[in-house]
Design a protein around this motif. Structure first.
Motif, PDB file in Angstrom:
ATOM      1  N   VAL A   1     -44.685  59.485  82.985  1.00 53.98           N
ATOM      2  CA  VAL A   1     -44.853  60.299  81.792  1.00 53.98           C
ATOM      3  C   VAL A   1     -45.945  59.655  80.962  1.00 53.98           C
ATOM      4  CG1 VAL A   1     -43.757  61.195  79.725  1.00 53.98           C
ATOM      5  CG2 VAL A   1     -42.447  60.989  81.841  1.00 53.98           C
ATOM      6  N   GLU A   2     -47.021  60.406  80.773  1.00 56.00           N
ATOM      7  CA  GLU A   2     -48.122  59.887  79.977  1.00 56.00           C
ATOM      8  C   GLU A   2     -48.237  60.720  78.711  1.00 56.00           C
ATOM      9  OE1 GLU A   2     -51.724  59.560  82.193  1.00 56.00           O
ATOM     10  OE2 GLU A   2     -50.686  58.799  83.951  1.00 56.00           O
ATOM     11  N   GLY A   3     -48.572  60.069  77.654  1.00 54.60           N
ATOM     12  CA  GLY A   3     -48.733  60.767  76.395  1.00 54.60           C
ATOM     13  C   GLY A   3     -49.401  59.873  75.381  1.00 54.60           C
ATOM     14  N   PRO A   4     -49.682  60.420  74.234  1.00 61.09           N
ATOM     15  CA  PRO A   4     -50.412  59.661  73.221  1.00 61.09           C
ATOM     16  C   PRO A   4     -49.602  58.538  72.579  1.00 61.09           C
ATOM     17  CG  PRO A   4     -49.744  61.787  72.371  1.00 61.09           C
ATOM     18  CD  PRO A   4     -49.388  61.762  73.823  1.00 61.09           C
ATOM     19  N   VAL A   5     -48.278  58.587  72.719  1.00 57.47           N
ATOM     20  CA  VAL A   5     -47.446  57.560  72.095  1.00 57.47           C
ATOM     21  C   VAL A   5     -46.471  56.990  73.119  1.00 57.47           C
ATOM     22  CG1 VAL A   5     -47.579  58.456  69.737  1.00 57.47           C
ATOM     23  CG2 VAL A   5     -45.865  59.343  71.291  1.00 57.47           C
ATOM     24  N   SER A   6     -45.969  55.804  72.859  1.00 57.38           N
ATOM     25  CA  SER A   6     -45.120  55.116  73.824  1.00 57.38           C
ATOM     26  C   SER A   6     -43.728  55.727  73.951  1.00 57.38           C
ATOM     27  CB  SER A   6     -45.001  53.638  73.447  1.00 57.38           C
ATOM     28  OG  SER A   6     -44.406  53.514  72.180  1.00 57.38           O
ATOM     29  N   TRP A   7     -43.298  56.558  73.037  1.00 55.96           N
ATOM     30  CA  TRP A   7     -41.960  57.134  73.092  1.00 55.96           C
ATOM     31  C   TRP A   7     -41.937  58.532  73.703  1.00 55.96           C
ATOM     32  CZ3 TRP A   7     -42.467  61.329  69.993  1.00 55.96           C
ATOM     33  CH2 TRP A   7     -43.384  61.242  68.954  1.00 55.96           C
ATOM     34  N   THR A   8     -42.997  58.917  74.379  1.00 52.68           N
ATOM     35  CA  THR A   8     -43.051  60.236  75.017  1.00 52.68           C
ATOM     36  C   THR A   8     -41.894  60.434  75.983  1.00 52.68           C
ATOM     37  OG1 THR A   8     -45.449  60.187  74.838  1.00 52.68           O
ATOM     38  CG2 THR A   8     -44.510  61.786  76.355  1.00 52.68           C
ATOM     39  N   ASP A   9     -41.526  59.383  76.705  1.00 52.26           N
ATOM     40  CA  ASP A   9     -40.402  59.455  77.637  1.00 52.26           C
ATOM     41  C   ASP A   9     -39.119  59.873  76.929  1.00 52.26           C
ATOM     42  OD1 ASP A   9     -38.913  58.888  80.128  1.00 52.26           O
ATOM     43  OD2 ASP A   9     -38.104  57.216  78.953  1.00 52.26           O
ATOM     44  N   LYS A  10     -38.924  59.389  75.722  1.00 53.21           N
ATOM     45  CA  LYS A  10     -37.704  59.729  74.980  1.00 53.21           C
ATOM     46  C   LYS A  10     -37.715  61.203  74.571  1.00 53.21           C
ATOM     47  CE  LYS A  10     -36.360  55.503  75.320  1.00 53.21           C
ATOM     48  NZ  LYS A  10     -36.534  55.104  76.696  1.00 53.21           N
ATOM     49  N   VAL A  11     -38.886  61.728  74.240  1.00 52.69           N
ATOM     50  CA  VAL A  11     -38.997  63.150  73.895  1.00 52.69           C
ATOM     51  C   VAL A  11     -38.649  64.002  75.112  1.00 52.69           C
ATOM     52  CG1 VAL A  11     -40.597  64.982  73.177  1.00 52.69           C
ATOM     53  CG2 VAL A  11     -40.683  62.736  72.064  1.00 52.69           C
ATOM     54  N   VAL A  12     -39.124  63.577  76.279  1.00 46.64           N
ATOM     55  CA  VAL A  12     -38.786  64.301  77.513  1.00 46.64           C
ATOM     56  C   VAL A  12     -37.275  64.286  77.721  1.00 46.64           C
ATOM     57  CG1 VAL A  12     -39.004  64.266  80.036  1.00 46.64           C
ATOM     58  CG2 VAL A  12     -41.024  63.901  78.597  1.00 46.64           C
TER      59      VAL A  12
END
Length: 102
Positions: A17-28
């Motif tokens: 999971v790639e995203g602009p912030v390190s907590w993107t995985d938690k949003v998923v």
């Protein structure tokens, strides 16, 4: 469809999971537990079976990832976020039900 998406996200052998912030995985994790909790509860017309099923599935999925899926690891914080998401999905169902009665 929400349940299929959840199962793919949780049990696919390697997920990046790639995203602009390190907590993107938690949003998923929020999305893959809140949406199915809501969808199944709405389809069944009852909140509790959906909450029970997904509240049990949250820690079980992390254990399966950690012990049975190469390239994946279980995370206690993912399970915590999953449980918060179940509560959010259930809360949305309760609010929807009350608004319909109002």
């Amino acid at each position: 469809m929400a349940v299929v998406g959840q199962l793919l996200a949780l049990y696919w052998p390697v997920v990046t999971v790639e995203g602009p912030v390190s907590w993107t995985d938690k949003v998923v994790h929020l999305l893959v537990f809140a949406a199915p909790t809501y969808a199944v509860g709405r389809a069944l017309g009852s909140v509790w079976p959906s909450v029970l099923a997904f509240a049990v599935h949250a820690p079980v999925s992390e254990l399966v990832q950690h012990h049975l899926l190469p390239g994946r690891s279980g995370d206690v914080w993912d399970a915590v976020v999953d449980l918060v998401a179940v509560a959010l999905g259930a809360g949305a169902l309760v609010v929807r039900g009350r608004l319909r009665r109002w």
